[in-house]
Structure formats: C-alpha cells, structure tokens
Scaffold this active site. Structure first.
Site, PDB file in Angstrom:
ATOM      1  N   ASP A 343       0.683  -1.261  -0.519  1.00 65.92           N
ATOM      2  CA  ASP A 343       0.111  -0.333  -0.372  1.00 65.92           C
ATOM      3  C   ASP A 343       1.733   1.112  -0.165  1.00 65.92           C
ATOM      4  OD1 ASP A 343      -2.159   1.899   0.251  1.00 65.92           O
ATOM      5  OD2 ASP A 343      -2.415   1.719   1.794  1.00 65.92           O
ATOM      6  N   ASP A 648      -4.019  -2.058   5.020  1.00 65.40           N
ATOM      7  CA  ASP A 648      -4.551  -1.798   6.361  1.00 65.40           C
ATOM      8  C   ASP A 648      -6.153  -1.631   6.763  1.00 65.40           C
ATOM      9  OD1 ASP A 648      -4.865   0.406   4.909  1.00 65.40           O
ATOM     10  OD2 ASP A 648      -3.849   2.281   6.010  1.00 65.40           O
ATOM     11  N   ASP A 652      -8.249  -4.873   2.618  1.00 60.27           N
ATOM     12  CA  ASP A 652      -6.993  -5.167   2.736  1.00 60.27           C
ATOM     13  C   ASP A 652      -7.413  -6.770   2.706  1.00 60.27           C
ATOM     14  OD1 ASP A 652      -5.799  -3.429   0.450  1.00 60.27           O
ATOM     15  OD2 ASP A 652      -5.559  -2.277   3.099  1.00 60.27           O
TER      16      ASP A 652
END
Length: 921
Positions: A343, A648, A652
């Site tokens: 990410d 996070d 995800d």
C-alpha cells in the site's frame, strides 16, 4: 464496479443500471426500491425486514478447537516423531518415549496457539458495523437499531457517525467521508448528488456512503440500498471466506523432505533385513533389533522441535524490529518473498501531508522538511532563504492560505499531529516554516468548504487595517473566479490563465495535490460574508503543491529489496498520477519508459490470463478494489512468485489472506486486517518489512544450517550400523549409546545455530527458488559427505581400538566420543554455509556456540568417567591417546568439509548472479 469484466461476471444486483445506485439519479433509485424520500412506515419496514433479513454480517461456520488442534498433528514430521516414540517404546526406552511424545504434543500446541484463524478476521469486520441509526419512519426521525434497517429506509448521518448501511445520497451538505478502510484514500472523500458512470470504481462513487465508513465533515441523507451481506463490507467478508489459504514455502519443503526421509529410512531398513538374513544368516530377533536401531538412529526426532525453537527465537527478534508475528511459519516465509505488494499511504509514505512547492507569479519556492513538524526552510531557486521581508509575493500567498484555514498542528509526546483536515495542516505547517503569525489576522466571517464549490472563504482584518476576502481551494475553481493576479509591485495585473493552467498540470504530474489562494478587497466596514463575495473579481496569489511524502527510509529499503532480487509493487486506491509520481520518487518506477501502471478500470477489463501476462511488468496499480488485489496476487503466484501483501483497510483483508504473507499495519490498520495477516507492523513502515525480510532470510539460513548440521549425526550413526550389518561386524555403537549422542547433540550443539547472526551479503543474493526441498542439492552433498566422513572416522577409531586390544566398552566409548567431536567440528563449519569458516570470525559473533561447546564436553566427560553412566550406557573411561586420536580426526573432518565448500561456492555464486539477472531487479 464495472460490468464488463469477462473474468468476473457481475452479480445479479449489478446487471442493470437501475441496480447500480451510484450511477442512477436519486429519484430512479427510490423508484427501484419502491420507496420515497419521506421514508418507510413501521409496518413496511417490518415486512421488508422479514424478506431482507437483519442488517448484520452472517457469522461463519467455525471449526471446532479439537479439530483445529488435531490438524496440527497432520504433518509428516509429526508422524516421524510418533513413529520414533513407538520404536522407543518397543525398545523399552520409556523415558525417551515420553520425551519424544512430549515434543510432538508441544509442537502441535505451539502451532495451535500461534496461528490466527479466518473466523477472527471476520469477527474483526463485524465490529466495524454501526450499532444504531437515525431513520425516517412514519414521517419522523427515529433512532433505530442498525440491525433493523432495510433497503428503502431513509437515513441521515452527520460528522462523527459511522455509516450504518450502504446508502445512495439524497441530500448532502459539505459532506466528506473517511473511506480509507475501503479505498485506501489518504484524505476524506467529498460526496455529491450527481450520478457517476456505471464503471466507476469504489473510490470514485461519490454518490454513495458505504457501511462501516465514518463521516468526517458535514451531514447527509440517503436511502438504504443494501444491508448485511449485500453491502460492500459484506462482500469483502465473503471474499475472505472464499480465499484459499496457502502453505508457506518452509511447510511445503519440510513436508516434502519428511516424505523422502521416511521412504529412505524404510527402504534402507528393508535392505538391511534382506542382506542380514540372506547373506549373513542373522537370527531374526537380532536382525529386527538392528533394524529398529537403524531406524532410531536415522530418524531426526529433534528436527521439528529445532525448527520450532528457531522460529520462536525469530519471532522475538522480529518483535524487537517492530514486526509482530502471529504465525510461526510466517517468520521464515518472509525470507523467501520474491514480490512485495505494498500500500502507499502511511507505509511507503508518511501519511502526513506536506507542502513541497509554492508558485507565485514572480517565483517558485521550495519548502523543506517532512510532515507536520514545523522544521525546515522555504528557499528560492538558488537555495537561499526566502524571507517574507524580501519576498512580498510569498508573504501575500502564505498569509492568505494560513488565514483561510481551520487546522492547527500540535506536538504530542514529541510527535507533531494535525487537528483538522490534512491538507489544511500542511498549509498551517508551511506558515510556521515561513514565519507567518496567524494571530496578526482577525477573522470576521467564514464560508466553510463545500464539496459543490470546492473552496473556503474568510473575511479577515489584516495587520495594516485592510479588510480582505481570502479564498483557498481547488485551482480550477479559483481560476474561474479570478480576473487578475498579483503583480511584481503588489498591484493586480490581468491574469495569465494559460501559464497558471500549465503550472497546475506540471505540479499535478509530480503527484502533488494543488491548492490555490486568492484575495479581493472587501467592502469598507463589511462584517459578513456571502457566496457572492467569493464568486468573481478575485486576485490570484499563487499555488501550493502538497504531497504525502515518501518515507526516506522506505527509499533505501526499496533499493535494498531490488538488490536482493525482490520486486516491489505499489497497489493503492489513490489516483494513478499521484501513485506513479510517488513510485518514481521511491525508486519503484525507474527510467522514462518504466512508468508501467494500470488503473482498476483497465484491470477490470482484462481477463485473468491477460492480467497474468502483464502483471510482472506492471509496477503501480491505482484505484484498485478488493477483487483487483486478489486477482493481482493470484496472477503473481501463477508465475511461482512468493507474494507478501501489505494493507491497513478492511478492503485489504481478502488479499492479505490470499497472499503467501499478509502484512497488516499496527497503527492505522483495522482489526479485520490484523486478524487476516501473519505479520503486523508496529510502526507501519515499509523499511520494517525490508528488515523483516532480512530477518526471515537469516532465520531460514539458520534452519537450513541446523538441518544440515543435525542430519549427519543421524547419517553417521545409521551408516555405522548399516556397514556393521552389511559386513557382519560387531556393532560399534549400542542402541543406548546412539540415544546418548542424539540427546547431547540435540540439546547442546543443534540449538546454537538458531542464534547465528546474518551472514554478510544476505540481502545481495536472490530469493531462493520456489519449491524444492529444505535440503538443496549442495546441502545434500554436505550431509552425505559429512555423514560418510564422521561415520568412517567412527568406524576407524572403533576398529583401531579393537586391534590394539581395547575392550568393546572402551572402543565403543571412543566411537561415541568421535561422533560428538566430529559433530562439534562440523558445527563451526556450518556457521558459514555460504562462506569459508577458515577465518577468526568463526570464533566470535555467537557466544551460544561456546556455551554449547562447553556443555557438550562436560556431558561427554560425565558419560566417559562417571561410574553410574558407565553402568547405564555401557561406557568406559578412555585415556589421552583416545582423546587425541578423536580430536585429530575431528580436525580432518573440518578441513575436508571446508574444501568441499570452496568447490561448491563458486557454482552457487554464478547461479545467484544468473537468478538476479533473470529477475531483472
């Protein structure tokens, strides 16, 4: 979600535009739901509740604790342990039987306690749902249980509320929603009523509010379009349940190794039985006893415990480096990672918006420093300080931007934080760096930021007594309202719109979020502010480029990953321009032709096979959905890549579950994400991932060293018994003496290698290849050669003693001493598998080696000279001649192993270099 993907057909609720509420008008959505803006009646809501079911996520079917515990015994190495215990029982060695059985039980118990289950991830998602809601029932606003909401209910939300269901907006006032858990966006998403396209990704559906997200600013009213499992968050929960859990590379390798080892032991025992019976005509009981002794010698019963201890030590070491491990096997699996999908926000970047560039009509200024800490200078093009006294254009811009701003930055426990909007916090920090005093401006009135206008305006009395209207917002909106720009002497001059538009494009191409500031002189004596006061005749003061800057340590960590043959890919919900620009700064994207990026819409239009052909060359994936992330991970895994995935948000969690290693953010990660992950980062920092990969490689090296060290003990013992049986000789070792050697080497020497530090250049070699065995071809050569060397030395000293007239007890004690000292010599060689051990460094760096050496020698002295040990183990005292002879053979073993390492090392270096070139990183 697009309806064009051949790889993922649309669900029934997405097959027509009327089923896509974000792409339909409010009236059309209400009609589809057979509802009105006036809400439902209580009776209608009750009927719908019977049909739609409660607004909660279904609890998954859970596996019982007993079945989960028994599942940890379903492992070939555990079978070997249990078989060893049975053999010990047959031999009547009940103490050893109990010890080995305890090791099997403890090994399973540790795995049971360490491993997180998918049910916890789903529980983590369910905790994100709202508990109650304000719904329009029977014409009145009522607080109802969120579980009682149904499609067609009209619900209102305001700042701080958690959205209770998926809503299509009917009304919105300055509405911004924190959607990071679903989209990965670093700033709240502005909402509107105008429908978007049917192919809009979840991050672009500005007409929708999604269950579990949080209202940051403003208020809104919406109609419920989906509840429970039909919501976006419910769909993600179902994705987690559908995702396959993959075995780690070590699990696969140990299983393969255990099967081969088991077959080998059975085959050799069978050969012994046949040859002993047919050629030497051994009595059957004697032959069976020898075969059992061979099996006991050959089974490395300490291996599972050794692997578990090494992994457990790795867990502790990783925790010290801010990587919290939830599953033991994940420690080693990190070391085999070939691709890291990361990410962007907060992991690769600081998640602290920072003003980087200020552009006025006269000059361009650079802002130093990162984050909200007011440390750094504002400099001119030549690098000099840009003082406000000498740069009136800069002063005018910064004063206006700070005045038209509601955020402030505060220091908490040594860390600077923003109170308010992140972009406004960046402007506030810019003002402090430039030296602007916000108290010098008196605010008289304000027009708050509206998503429809995309600007904020304030009426301010400045230090020189003038009353000004300050406006800060989206540059295109301010350009439309500006007729002039600030000239070099401070007076307004006609605006050069083309130049400003080119500058905005240039800043946007650098991945910067651009804000503009403008002003106009207010009517004398004005104390109120209306929208008309900011609609025209503005004087543009300049632009500021704001970015969530890359972490400096992440840049170095990515370079280290590339050097180690690990690809790094950015998967983000952010816009592609911002993502590519940040990826360039980080070094993920390199060179003018290397901007290989895909958007979620482009990925959606691909089949899985098309994605598979492109996935390895793409560096940046932008505007992605949960399904996209799973598809990316699967496409990479289809090439044999070992994939680590960071995340996070709840969006995800499915991809983290599917990836070989799921890595969650400990600070800003949701509970659902942490439960789905194997590793949790305590500091949300990509550099920690790189350090964890290095630690994983060290741990795997130590496991490999331990296995390569441990097996020759069993190999040499087995060889000694095998040779004796095949040639009809007296057994040089009694079964009880074999157990002694296994015990002392397992308790002392084998654990020493678990503490080995990383070898030089551990991050300069490629990841190990997928598949294969924990014993590579070169390692197998070591095991075979060392087994032969130690076994031959053991046979040699035994028969030398017998030829010299020594008793069987003395000869066997000398043979046991030879096995122990041979393993000790080999321990020092195993400290550096990839390097020569003929160096002073072999004597330092791991104090546990010397503790283990001392313990081994002490135990061997007890075995040799203590009378009751002589009675238990049929041993006998030996003299200096025997000690000198065994020590001399041990030195020879060490030197011969080092010669073998020197020969194989050249080939391994050539192989590593070729694999790094092949990976092209």
């Amino acid at each position: 979600m697009s309806t064009t993907s051949p790889a993922h057909p649309p669900s029934p609720r997405q097959t027509a535009d009327e089923r896509l509420p974000f792409a339909s008008s409010p009236d059309a959505v209400l009609a589809d739901l057979d509802a009105t803006a006036g809400g439902l009646s209580a009776d209608d809501a009750a009927r719908r509740l019977e049909t739609a079911g409660p607004n909660r996520l279904p609890a998954p079917k859970k596996t019982s604790a007993i079945r989960r515990l028994l599942g940890h015994f379903d492992d070939i190495l555990i079978y070997i342990l249990l078989a060893s215990a049975v053999l010990k029982a047959i031999l009547g060695d009940w103490v050893d039987f109990a010890v080995i059985l305890a090791v099997a039980v403890i090994n399973a118990a540790v795995g049971f306690l360490q491993e997180g289950q998918a049910e916890k991830a789903l529980d983590g998602i369910r905790t994100m749902l709202s508990l109650d809601a304000q719904a329009l029932r029977d014409g009145e606003w009522k607080v109802v249980d969120a579980e009682d909401l149904v499609p067609g209910d009209v619900v209102r939300v305001r700042s701080g509320d958690r959205v209770p269901a998926d809503l299509r907006l009917l009304e919105a006032t300055n509405l911004q929603v924190e959607e990071a858990a679903l989209t990965g966006e670093s700033v709240p998403a502005a909402k509107q009523l105008e429908a978007v396209g049917p192919d809009a990704g979840i991050g672009d559906r500005s007409t929708m509010l999604y269950s579990g997200t949080i209202v940051a600013v403003g208020q809104g009213v919406g109609v419920v379009t989906a509840t429970g499992a039909q919501t976006e968050i419910g769909r993600i929960q179902s994705l987690i349940g559908e995702v396959d859990h993959l075995e780690t590379p070590l699990s696969k390798q140990l299983a393969s190794f255990g099967k081969v080892l088991s077959l080998g032991i059975l085959a050799m025992a069978g050969v012994m039985l046949v040859i002993g019976r047919v050629i030497h005509d051994f009595e059957l009981p004697e032959l069976v006893s020898a075969a059992i002794g061979f099996a006991v010698a050959a089974v490395p019963e300490g291996l599972p415990a050794l692997v578990t201890v090494t992994l457990a030590l790795g867990v502790q070491q990783m925790a010290r480096r801010n990587a919290i491990t939830r599953k033991l096997t994940a420690v080693e699996a990190l070391g085999s990672v070939t691709t890291i999908c990361s990410d962007k926000t907060g992991t690769l970047t600081k998640n602290e918006m920072t003003a980087r560039t200020v552009v006025t009509a006269e000059a361009t200024y650079t802002v130093e420093g990162l984050g909200y800490a007011p440390d750094g200078r504002v400099t001119t093009a030549d690098g000099g300080d840009a003082s406000l006294a000498e740069h009136a254009d800069l002063r005018a811009f910064v004063e206006a931007a700070v005045a038209c701003n509601d955020a402030r930055v505060v220091e908490v426990d040594g860390h600077w934080q923003v109170v308010g909007q992140p972009t406004e916090g960046a402007v506030t920090t810019l003002g402090r760096k430039a030296g602007v005093d916000p108290s010098a401006v008196e605010r008289l009135a304000v027009l708050p930021f509206e998503s429809s206008t995309k600007y904020m305006a304030t009426l301010d009395r400045v230090a020189d007594g003038r009353t000004l209207v300050h406006v800060v917002g989206a540059p295109d909106r301010l350009l439309d309202r500006s007729t002039h720009e600030r000239g070099s002497d401070g007076t307004p001059v006609p605006i050069d719109r083309a130049r400003w538009e080119a500058t905005i494009d240039e800043l946007g191409g650098q991945g910067l979020r651009v804000l503009a500031a403008a002003e106009r002189v207010a009517v004398s004596g004005a104390t109120t502010l209306s929208a008309d006061d900011a609609e025209s005749d503005l004087v543009l003061l300049g632009l500021v480029g704001i970015v969530d800057p890359p972490r400096p340590e992440a840049i170095q960590a990515i370079a280290d990953c590339h050097r180690a043959g690990i690809r790094v890919k950015m998967i983000t919900g952010d816009h592609i321009g911002t993502a590519v620009a940040i990826a360039r700064e980080l070094g993920i994207v390199q060179g003018p032709d290397a901007a290989r990026a895909l958007t979620g819409a482009e990925l959606e239009a691909m089949t899985q096979e098309e994605l598979r052909t492109r996935v390895r060359e793409v560096d940046v994936f932008a505007r992605t959905s949960p399904e996209h992330k799973i598809r990316i991970v699967r496409a990479l895994q289809s090439h044999g890549e070992v994939v680590a995935m960071t995340g996070d948000g709840v969006n995800d969690a499915p991809a983290l579950t599917r990836a070989d290693i799921g890595i969650a953010m400990g600070i800003k990660g949701t509970e659902a994400t942490k439960e789905a992950a194997e590793i949790v980062l305590a500091d949300d920092n990509f550099a920690t991932i790189e350090r964890a990969v290095e630690e994983g490689r060290r741990i795997y090296d130590n496991i490999r060293k331990s296995v390569v060290f441990l097996l020759p003990t069993n190999g040499a013992q087995s060889l000694v018994i095998l040779v004796a049986v095949l040639f009809g000789l007296t057994l040089p070792l009694a079964p009880v003496q074999i157990l002694w050697v296994n015990l002392v080497t397992a308790v002392t020497l084998s654990l020493a290698l678990a503490y080995e530090p990383a070898e030089d250049g551990i991050m300069s070699r490629p990841p190990r290849g997928p598949g294969g065995s924990v014993i590579s071809a070169s390692s197998l050569r070591y095991v075979v050669v060392v087994s032969v060397l130690i076994g031959a030395a053991t046979l040699a000293v035994f028969f030398i003693q017998r030829e010299s007239g020594a008793s069987t007890a003395v000869a066997q004690t000398t043979a046991v001493t030879m096995l122990a000292l041979g393993q000790l010599a080999y321990l020092f060689s195993c400290r550096f598998i990839g390097q020569s051990s003929l160096t002073p460094r072999v004597l330092r760096g791991n104090p546990v080696v010397w503790i283990a050496t001392g313990a081994l020698i002490a135990l061997q002295l007890v075995f040799t000279y203590v009378p009751f040990m002589n009675s238990w183990f049929d041993s006998a005292p030996i003299g200096l001649r025997e000690w000198g002879m065994t020590l001399g053979f041990a030195v020879v073993v060490f030197l011969l192993v080092e010669a073998l390492k020197a020969v194989t090392r050249r080939g391994e270096r050539r192989t590593d270099a070729a694999r790094l070139r092949e990976r092209g990183v």
